[in-house]
Scaffold this motif. Structure first.
Motif, PDB file in Angstrom:
ATOM      1  N   ARG A 270       0.845  -1.191   0.000  1.00 15.52           N
ATOM      2  CA  ARG A 270       0.000   0.000   0.000  1.00 15.52           C
ATOM      3  C   ARG A 270       0.880   1.241   0.000  1.00 15.52           C
ATOM      4  NH1 ARG A 270      -5.245   1.049   3.955  1.00 15.52           N
ATOM      5  NH2 ARG A 270      -5.716   3.170   3.213  1.00 15.52           N
ATOM      6  N   TRP A 271       0.511   2.236  -0.821  1.00 15.69           N
ATOM      7  CA  TRP A 271       1.321   3.441  -0.935  1.00 15.69           C
ATOM      8  C   TRP A 271       0.619   4.692  -0.403  1.00 15.69           C
ATOM      9  CZ3 TRP A 271       3.435   3.026  -6.676  1.00 15.69           C
ATOM     10  CH2 TRP A 271       4.226   1.872  -6.783  1.00 15.69           C
ATOM     11  N   LEU A 321      -5.320   8.426  -5.295  1.00 16.39           N
ATOM     12  CA  LEU A 321      -4.100   7.977  -4.630  1.00 16.39           C
ATOM     13  C   LEU A 321      -3.907   6.473  -4.783  1.00 16.39           C
ATOM     14  CD1 LEU A 321      -4.255  10.052  -1.306  1.00 16.39           C
ATOM     15  CD2 LEU A 321      -3.166  10.666  -3.482  1.00 16.39           C
ATOM     16  N   ALA A 322      -4.933   5.688  -4.471  1.00 12.72           N
ATOM     17  CA  ALA A 322      -4.825   4.230  -4.562  1.00 12.72           C
ATOM     18  C   ALA A 322      -4.629   3.771  -5.998  1.00 12.72           C
ATOM     19  CB  ALA A 322      -6.072   3.574  -3.963  1.00 12.72           C
ATOM     20  N   ALA A 323      -5.186   4.509  -6.944  1.00  9.56           N
ATOM     21  CA  ALA A 323      -5.065   4.126  -8.349  1.00  9.56           C
ATOM     22  C   ALA A 323      -3.622   4.212  -8.837  1.00  9.56           C
ATOM     23  CB  ALA A 323      -5.956   5.017  -9.209  1.00  9.56           C
ATOM     24  N   THR A 324      -2.805   5.001  -8.147  1.00 12.76           N
ATOM     25  CA  THR A 324      -1.415   5.174  -8.565  1.00 12.76           C
ATOM     26  C   THR A 324      -0.653   3.858  -8.516  1.00 12.76           C
ATOM     27  OG1 THR A 324      -1.404   7.449  -7.767  1.00 12.76           O
ATOM     28  CG2 THR A 324       0.728   6.397  -8.077  1.00 12.76           C
ATOM     29  N   ARG A 325      -0.749   3.141  -7.398  1.00 12.58           N
ATOM     30  CA  ARG A 325      -0.031   1.874  -7.285  1.00 12.58           C
ATOM     31  C   ARG A 325      -0.527   0.863  -8.315  1.00 12.58           C
ATOM     32  NH1 ARG A 325       0.355  -3.200  -5.425  1.00 12.58           N
ATOM     33  NH2 ARG A 325       2.282  -3.789  -4.317  1.00 12.58           N
ATOM     34  N   LYS A 326      -1.827   0.788  -8.518  1.00  8.49           N
ATOM     35  CA  LYS A 326      -2.380  -0.155  -9.488  1.00  8.49           C
ATOM     36  C   LYS A 326      -1.840   0.121 -10.885  1.00  8.49           C
ATOM     37  CE  LYS A 326      -6.721  -0.831  -6.934  1.00  8.49           C
ATOM     38  NZ  LYS A 326      -8.201  -0.646  -6.971  1.00  8.49           N
ATOM     39  N   ARG A 327      -1.815   1.373 -11.256  1.00 10.96           N
ATOM     40  CA  ARG A 327      -1.327   1.753 -12.582  1.00 10.96           C
ATOM     41  C   ARG A 327       0.165   1.463 -12.717  1.00 10.96           C
ATOM     42  NH1 ARG A 327      -3.404   6.361 -12.403  1.00 10.96           N
ATOM     43  NH2 ARG A 327      -1.623   7.531 -11.581  1.00 10.96           N
ATOM     44  N   TYR A 328       0.916   1.777 -11.688  1.00  8.82           N
ATOM     45  CA  TYR A 328       2.361   1.588 -11.700  1.00  8.82           C
ATOM     46  C   TYR A 328       2.718   0.102 -11.801  1.00  8.82           C
ATOM     47  CZ  TYR A 328       7.224   2.636 -10.370  1.00  8.82           C
ATOM     48  OH  TYR A 328       8.594   2.777 -10.353  1.00  8.82           O
TER      49      TYR A 328
END
Length: 409
Positions: A270-271, A321-328
């Motif tokens: 989690r980021w 914010l949470a979408a950032t890790r998924k995309r990365y």
């Protein structure tokens, strides 16, 4: 007026001024956001300093920042066997982190970001729930400083205090500890032979130098990084560097500086805190396993975090914010997984390291490796090449393949 213990407020406070934090600060500031970059001045991370063409292109890195170009890599096995991997039709840029990181911070400041030197303490909350970043200013006897901000980006390294303070599971990732010595690059010497080449990066897969990672010699033009990493707390990194420098005839080279720091081995699960804090770079654990490469992934993480913060500030939707890790991870998770498997299997013993270096002599392995590194993507499917590599990989793991070159007549 500078917001300090007042009701004034920033759009974003970024903790950590390495490649991730400086990139995030630059990207946000140039969109007109009010940004503060808080950094521990004087800290330099140990790093080989290699940056691929993809990074140079995506982040507009000028030629003046690049101190050298490597046109080949050399893998050295426990037996001393060497495998050269030339960069066909290209080169890898080399930077010195002391100057490269500062250049990134200066660029962020020119875009409108405010810079301060200090040590992050914690994130408090104002009466209305707004984040309040608390820090101790560097070189001052004054009391702690409190700054209100709408968002926070934690880019403060593998042992991130922002992550430990605000993110579930943050600051607890397993790390390799890296140490390097920056020395004056040696002049050409017949006695040294080809043990040092200013246009080649040398990587030593030898248990005597690292029981679970590798050692390196990466030239930076006038200087050279001689380093090593290991997660084994009982292993002396300084002794390993002393041995390597002596072996290469570099023990008398002038020492410029030395640094050590932890490098994360795995991205955090989690980021973000689901509210107003997000991580980037080493703080998020985005360092490539097996290679330890982190500059590109850090700068990309900083850019992605800035994009998410910008969207949150504009829309108020915390899901950005949470979408950032998924995309990365959708873009780079497969590479991380493959490199993690490689490190798990190949770095466990000198016998396996010998097999790994032998496999690197294969042209298909070299082609696919360079394509993935230089362009930061897995290449288009080449089923025959992947099948050949898989069969050779399996043979080496089972001890069925020779690890030394056949003698020539």
């Amino acid at each position: 007026m500078t917001p300090q213990n007042t009701d004034d407020i920033y759009d974003c406070v970024i903790v950590g001024g390495g490649p991730a934090g400086a990139t995030a600060a630059h990207d946000l500031a140039r969109t007109g956001r009010r940004v503060l970059l808080l950094d521990k001045a004087g800290r330099i991370k140990p790093c080989g300093g290699a940056i691929p063409p993809r990074l140079i292109q995506d982040f507009d890195i000028p030629e003046s920042v690049i101190v050298a170009r490597a046109r080949a890599a050399r893998m050295i096995a426990p037996s001393g066997r060497v495998v050269d991997m030339p960069v066909e039709g290209g080169a890898v840029g080399m930077v010195d982190r002391e100057h490269f990181d500062e250049w990134l911070r200066v660029r962020a400041a020119k875009a409108g970001c405010e810079r301060r030197a200090g040590s992050f303490t914690t994130i408090d909350r104002a009466a209305d729930g707004t984040a309040v970043v608390v820090y101790e200013p560097k070189g001052s006897d004054s009391a702690e400083v409190r700054i209100r901000t709408r968002t926070v980006i934690g880019a403060d390294g593998a042992k991130s205090r922002v992550a430990a303070d605000s993110i579930p599971g943050g600051g607890e990732t397993k790390c390799v500890f890296a140490y390097h010595e920056i020395i004056k690059s040696p002049a050409p010497s017949a006695d040294r032979g080809d043990a040092f080449d200013p246009a080649r990066c040398d990587i030593y897969y030898q248990g005597r130098l690292s029981p679970d990672f590798y050692a390196w010699v990466f030239p930076h033009g006038e200087t050279t990084s001689v380093g090593v990493g290991s997660a084994n707390k009982g292993f002396s990194l300084r002794d390993a560097i002393r041995t390597l420098r002596k072996d290469l005839g570099l023990d008398e080279a002038q020492l410029v500086r030395k640094e050590g720091a932890p490098i994360p081995l795995k991205p955090l699960k989690r980021w973000d805190n689901g509210r107003d804090v997000i991580l980037a770079g080493d703080a998020a654990g985005v360092v490539a396993p097996a290679s330890g490469e982190g500059i590109y992934y850090a700068m990309l993480g900083g850019r992605e975090a800035a994009t998410a913060v910008g969207e949150l500030l504009q829309t108020g939707d915390v899901r950005a914010l949470a979408a950032t890790r998924k995309r990365y991870m959708k873009a780079h998770g497969q590479v991380f997984m493959i490199l993690g498997i490689m490190q798990h299997f190949w770095y466990r013993s000198d016998k396996r390291r010998e097999g790994f270096v032998a496999m690197c002599n294969d042209k298909d392995v070299q082609r696919l490796t360079w394509d993935a590194y230089l362009n930061k993507r897995l290449g288009k499917p080449d089923h025959m090449a992947h099948l050949k590599i898989f069969l050779k990989d399996t043979a080496h793991l089972l001890g069925l393949a020779p690890t030394r070159p056949k003698p020539t007549a």
